[in-house]
Scaffold this motif. Structure first.
Motif, mmCIF file in Angstrom:
data_model
loop_
_atom_site.group_PDB
_atom_site.id
_atom_site.type_symbol
_atom_site.label_atom_id
_atom_site.label_comp_id
_atom_site.label_asym_id
_atom_site.label_seq_id
_atom_site.Cartn_x
_atom_site.Cartn_y
_atom_site.Cartn_z
ATOM 1 N N GLN A 20 30.824 51.227 45.401
ATOM 2 C CA GLN A 20 31.757 52.086 45.044
ATOM 3 C C GLN A 20 32.892 51.315 44.144
ATOM 4 O O GLN A 20 34.006 51.562 43.699
ATOM 5 C CB GLN A 20 32.275 53.017 46.051
ATOM 6 C CG GLN A 20 30.955 53.230 46.532
ATOM 7 C CD GLN A 20 31.660 54.821 47.731
ATOM 8 O OE1 GLN A 20 32.235 54.355 48.261
ATOM 9 N NE2 GLN A 20 31.294 56.252 47.305
ATOM 10 N N ASN A 21 33.258 49.763 44.424
ATOM 11 C CA ASN A 21 34.443 49.446 44.014
ATOM 12 C C ASN A 21 34.289 48.509 42.412
ATOM 13 O O ASN A 21 34.973 48.767 41.472
ATOM 14 C CB ASN A 21 34.816 48.189 44.854
ATOM 15 C CG ASN A 21 36.038 48.943 45.750
ATOM 16 O OD1 ASN A 21 37.617 48.839 45.579
ATOM 17 N ND2 ASN A 21 35.803 49.130 46.677
ATOM 18 N N PHE A 22 32.884 48.184 42.474
ATOM 19 C CA PHE A 22 32.231 47.143 41.898
ATOM 20 C C PHE A 22 31.730 48.045 40.640
ATOM 21 O O PHE A 22 31.522 47.550 39.329
ATOM 22 C CB PHE A 22 31.688 45.510 42.146
ATOM 23 C CG PHE A 22 33.089 44.757 43.249
ATOM 24 C CD1 PHE A 22 33.769 44.500 42.516
ATOM 25 C CD2 PHE A 22 32.387 44.641 44.152
ATOM 26 C CE1 PHE A 22 35.175 44.212 43.594
ATOM 27 C CE2 PHE A 22 33.555 43.943 45.152
ATOM 28 C CZ PHE A 22 34.598 43.869 44.516
ATOM 29 N N THR B 194 30.480 49.851 49.973
ATOM 30 C CA THR B 194 32.132 49.598 49.611
ATOM 31 C C THR B 194 31.752 48.584 48.253
ATOM 32 O O THR B 194 32.902 48.995 47.173
ATOM 33 C CB THR B 194 32.815 48.464 50.901
ATOM 34 O OG1 THR B 194 32.874 48.874 51.676
ATOM 35 C CG2 THR B 194 34.511 47.931 50.186
ATOM 36 N N TRP C 239 36.049 41.632 39.363
ATOM 37 C CA TRP C 239 37.586 42.549 40.096
ATOM 38 C C TRP C 239 38.324 43.858 38.537
ATOM 39 O O TRP C 239 38.752 44.135 38.697
ATOM 40 C CB TRP C 239 38.251 41.874 40.551
ATOM 41 C CG TRP C 239 38.480 41.221 41.784
ATOM 42 C CD1 TRP C 239 38.160 40.120 42.229
ATOM 43 C CD2 TRP C 239 38.746 42.028 42.939
ATOM 44 N NE1 TRP C 239 38.533 40.090 43.658
ATOM 45 C CE2 TRP C 239 38.499 41.088 43.439
ATOM 46 C CE3 TRP C 239 38.955 43.593 43.419
ATOM 47 C CZ2 TRP C 239 38.411 41.878 45.718
ATOM 48 C CZ3 TRP C 239 39.326 43.882 44.535
ATOM 49 C CH2 TRP C 239 38.919 43.055 45.369
ATOM 50 N N ARG D 181 38.038 56.362 45.543
ATOM 51 C CA ARG D 181 38.028 55.751 46.696
ATOM 52 C C ARG D 181 39.231 55.497 47.429
ATOM 53 O O ARG D 181 40.431 55.900 46.636
ATOM 54 C CB ARG D 181 37.577 54.383 46.448
ATOM 55 C CG ARG D 181 38.158 53.394 44.843
ATOM 56 C CD ARG D 181 37.310 52.417 44.160
ATOM 57 N NE ARG D 181 37.791 52.522 43.256
ATOM 58 C CZ ARG D 181 38.025 51.376 42.516
ATOM 59 N NH1 ARG D 181 37.810 50.383 42.933
ATOM 60 N NH2 ARG D 181 37.981 51.808 40.852
ATOM 61 N N ASN E 138 36.796 50.608 36.739
ATOM 62 C CA ASN E 138 36.045 51.343 37.477
ATOM 63 C C ASN E 138 37.279 52.867 37.805
ATOM 64 O O ASN E 138 38.087 53.033 38.668
ATOM 65 C CB ASN E 138 35.674 51.031 38.941
ATOM 66 C CG ASN E 138 35.070 52.530 39.614
ATOM 67 O OD1 ASN E 138 34.712 52.863 39.469
ATOM 68 N ND2 ASN E 138 34.439 51.028 40.559
ATOM 69 N N ASP F 247 39.464 51.639 49.217
ATOM 70 C CA ASP F 247 39.081 50.740 48.065
ATOM 71 C C ASP F 247 39.776 49.453 48.152
ATOM 72 O O ASP F 247 41.027 49.290 49.079
ATOM 73 C CB ASP F 247 40.840 51.905 47.598
ATOM 74 C CG ASP F 247 41.346 51.700 46.188
ATOM 75 O OD1 ASP F 247 40.187 49.970 45.520
ATOM 76 O OD2 ASP F 247 41.714 52.032 45.618
ATOM 77 N N LEU F 248 39.143 48.400 47.119
ATOM 78 C CA LEU F 248 39.721 47.266 47.770
ATOM 79 C C LEU F 248 40.973 46.549 47.159
ATOM 80 O O LEU F 248 41.526 45.437 47.615
ATOM 81 C CB LEU F 248 38.855 46.811 46.973
ATOM 82 C CG LEU F 248 37.283 46.541 48.101
ATOM 83 C CD1 LEU F 248 35.782 45.841 47.906
ATOM 84 C CD2 LEU F 248 37.401 46.827 49.919
ATOM 85 N N ARG F 249 41.133 47.004 45.973
ATOM 86 C CA ARG F 249 42.212 46.796 45.807
ATOM 87 C C ARG F 249 43.783 46.459 46.416
ATOM 88 O O ARG F 249 44.145 45.362 46.256
ATOM 89 C CB ARG F 249 42.375 47.632 43.979
ATOM 90 C CG ARG F 249 41.661 47.145 43.045
ATOM 91 C CD ARG F 249 41.592 48.643 41.932
ATOM 92 N NE ARG F 249 41.660 49.678 42.581
ATOM 93 C CZ ARG F 249 41.650 51.053 42.189
ATOM 94 N NH1 ARG F 249 41.490 50.748 40.712
ATOM 95 N NH2 ARG F 249 41.117 52.115 42.680
ATOM 96 N N SER G 202 36.050 47.028 39.059
ATOM 97 C CA SER G 202 36.875 47.170 39.639
ATOM 98 C C SER G 202 37.822 47.991 39.267
ATOM 99 O O SER G 202 37.978 49.214 39.317
ATOM 100 C CB SER G 202 37.352 46.838 40.994
ATOM 101 O OG SER G 202 38.178 47.532 41.647
ATOM 102 N N ASP G 203 39.248 46.736 38.406
ATOM 103 C CA ASP G 203 39.881 47.343 38.218
ATOM 104 C C ASP G 203 39.636 48.718 37.030
ATOM 105 O O ASP G 203 40.471 49.583 36.118
ATOM 106 C CB ASP G 203 40.966 46.697 37.102
ATOM 107 C CG ASP G 203 41.730 45.428 38.218
ATOM 108 O OD1 ASP G 203 41.670 46.289 39.439
ATOM 109 O OD2 ASP G 203 41.784 44.319 38.097
#
Lengths: 396, 396
Positions: A73-75, A70, A212, A222, A218, A226-228, A215-216
């Protein structure tokens, strides 16, 4: 033997304290209601204290490997380059996982049983390459070898290079000192089933503002992970999907226990457990995998089996005859090493018991053993610590 | 009010039976040891019986949405085309999720509150298009509207077209009849926190041989949620990562309860719960969202709030004054509908209590209500069912 009473000395899952275990039995609730908000707030505040961060700590389903995937894939955007510092089986898993997920992976391999060297990392990062390294993947405590890497120094080198610092602290956080904000760690993840004393099933993850931002930016696909939405709902205690409620009840309770003991006191306890274990192992003439005590883990100890006796035989006898459950070696260490986990809901007396089981197993297998030497060495360390804490108790 | 005693009538999380809740408190174990093998075998055998399949049923961390994402990423190659049959918020979530994951998504939208029509699906699939549809995404029981789709017929149409049939049965399986093998379903997934009476945190997923073939051909990147290691380790009870042990203890216990009641008996109980709920709702003059009783769900019922009273006001009063927790509407239904969940650890008496709470809330809000009508209608259905089951009991 009373088979139901065994001593679990694994580096995870670790023993669960009764109040934590029983908390899971509380009735389910509406995870969109007010009672949930109170639960979520208490947990996240407690997690921020153990992560030593002011950033949101997200609670996700799954084990550490899921948390690791996770985080990547997010960062880190698809196909970007990462540097994996590999000091054992988990570092190796991250490197292979990153490759399976389509990242370009450069490895910095360190002999298993040794810690990563910040100077070597600096040299490696300085080498010319066609594509920049976006993230450095670090293992705080390498569970497979019992090495604690110098994360603070490694992180500083990675940050100087401009890479995100992503830290697997699955078997570290809660047991070993880690300061997410002060050390400039960009992503820290752990599992609840280690030093946090919960049953397995939750990954906990925090990220820095610059993570973060990455991530934004990226564009990678996801959805569930997706952690957002987790971050965006954090203030309102709003989760995108049904959380593992019973495990959250457990986590609330275990964070209360940590609060009561004090995090620094828990670190000191683990330091004692590690020193007792190493002293006992050495006293019975066994060799530690980690030669340099500065990097020996205080949450798990890897022990070389003596010549002519397999680690699995020692583990089987320890389990079947002495009621103590030890872990095996991983990967290339599986035929030479067994591991004693001593993290989470573990007290010094447990270490004495575990050492007695190993010593007894060696004796039953016919090795020349002087019974009690391991216990004596561990007790000596224990008594030293007790004497430092307080003057001798009154005699009447 | 004794706030701690509330009646949870959500379509998930659902109430957890005490033996299931307490099973979680059992001590942790080595998930690589023999005791785990016995646990795993009992669970998977039980799951195969409730899935009605001879295929392996995999136990994964996470909620239904995670299971859905996992299914897509394993059984459909990146960028391929899928047809999402959307009958409510969950069908919509699958369609959006598939798009977020980079699939080409064609939607077959059905008015919320109605079931998907196999004839319409056949027509849609027959339409010419440049790229083939690899999978049809179906929702067995649409939790947001309380519609049960005719999965058997829809699946047959999709199979005739050569597409994989992927079924979300999160709020169906265990409560409503589903026959994975007999109906030719390629992927079936559910969550443990619904009719299976466990706390949330586990997704259960089974796949047909042709779905596994698609997975083996699929070059898409995956690591933690790569299902192949789960499948390959199934016979040996070997899992790639630490499982959520406490939840597995719970699941073993809940599968034992289902075995004791009998799966068909559980289906019949849910049929009764659904009929009682609908009869009671109608008796108090409220309108059901689902007009066609043939497709009315027996696990969750969506009810339109009466004019001038918001569903959230009804829910708040039901909760605060009557101790009954109801669910809200989702998405576009949030201002018009509330939902009564009646799946899992729910008995007919619970439905009577829930209906009394709704009726009472309407009365407190000043609506003209004849108290007891809802209960009377539900009891009449209940008594009919009891009379069918056995002759009148002896009078002395």
């Amino acid at each position: 033997m009373l088979e139901e009473k065994y001593l679990l000395m694994l580096p995870g899952p670790t023993p669960v304290p009764p109040p934590v275990a029983l908390a899971q039995a509380m009735p389910m609730m509406n995870h969109r209601g007010e009672a949930f908000t109170a639960l979520f707030r208490e947990i996240t505040a407690g997690l921020q204290r153990v992560f030593r961060t002011r950033q949101p700590v997200l609670v996700l389903p799954g084990s550490g490997t899921g948390g690791f995937e996770t985080a990547l894939q997010n960062f880190v955007a698809p196909g970007e380059k990462v540097l994996a510092v590999v000091t054992g089986a988990f570092g190796d898993r991250w490197a292979k996982g990153a490759r399976a997920l389509g990242y370009e992976v450069e490895r910095l391999d360190v002999e298993w049983g040794r810690a990563a060297d910040p100077g070597e990392l600096r040299e490696r990062l300085a080498a010319g390459r066609d594509r920049p390294i976006r993230a450095v993947l670090l293992t705080h405590n390498e569970t497979s070898t019992g090495v604690t890497n110098p994360i603070r120094e490694l992180a500083q080198v990675a940050r100087e290079h401009g890479a995100l610092v992503m830290v697997d602290s699955v078997s570290g956080l809660g047991a070993l000192p880690i300061e997410m904000d002060e050390w400039g760690l960009d992503v820290v993840l752990t599992g609840a089933q280690k030093a946090l004393m919960c049953p397995p099933g939750l990954t906990l993850l925090a990220a820095s503002p610059r993570a973060w931002e990455a991530s934004d930016r990226n564009p990678g696909p996801r959805f569930y992970f997706d952690l957002r939405p987790y971050r965006d709902g954090y203030e309102k205690a709003s989760l995108p999907y049904t959380p593992a409620l019973a495990l959250l009840y457990a986590l609330r309770e275990s964070l209360r226990l940590i609060e009561r003991e004090g995090l620094e006191a828990a670190w000191a306890r683990h330091r004692l457990l590690g020193r007792m274990t190493r002293a006992g192992v050495r006293a019975m003439g066994l060799e530690l995998l980690v030669r340099d005590d500065r990097f020996a883990s205080d949450s798990v100890t890897a022990v070389k089996a003596p010549p002519g006796l397999s680690p699995s035989a020692i583990r089987r006898t320890a389990r079947e005859r002495f009621g103590v459950i030890l872990a095996g070696g991983q990967g290339p260490l599986s035929e030479t090493v067994f591991r004693i986990g001593h993290l989470g809901y573990v007290v010094p007396g447990d270490v004495v018991q575990a050492l007695a089981a190993v010593e007894g197993a060696l004796a039953l297998h016919g090795l020349p053993v002087e019974l009690g030497r391991a216990a004596a060495a561990a007790e000596a360390v224990w008594l030293d610590a007790l004497r430092e804490q307080a003057p001798a108790p009154a005699r009447t």
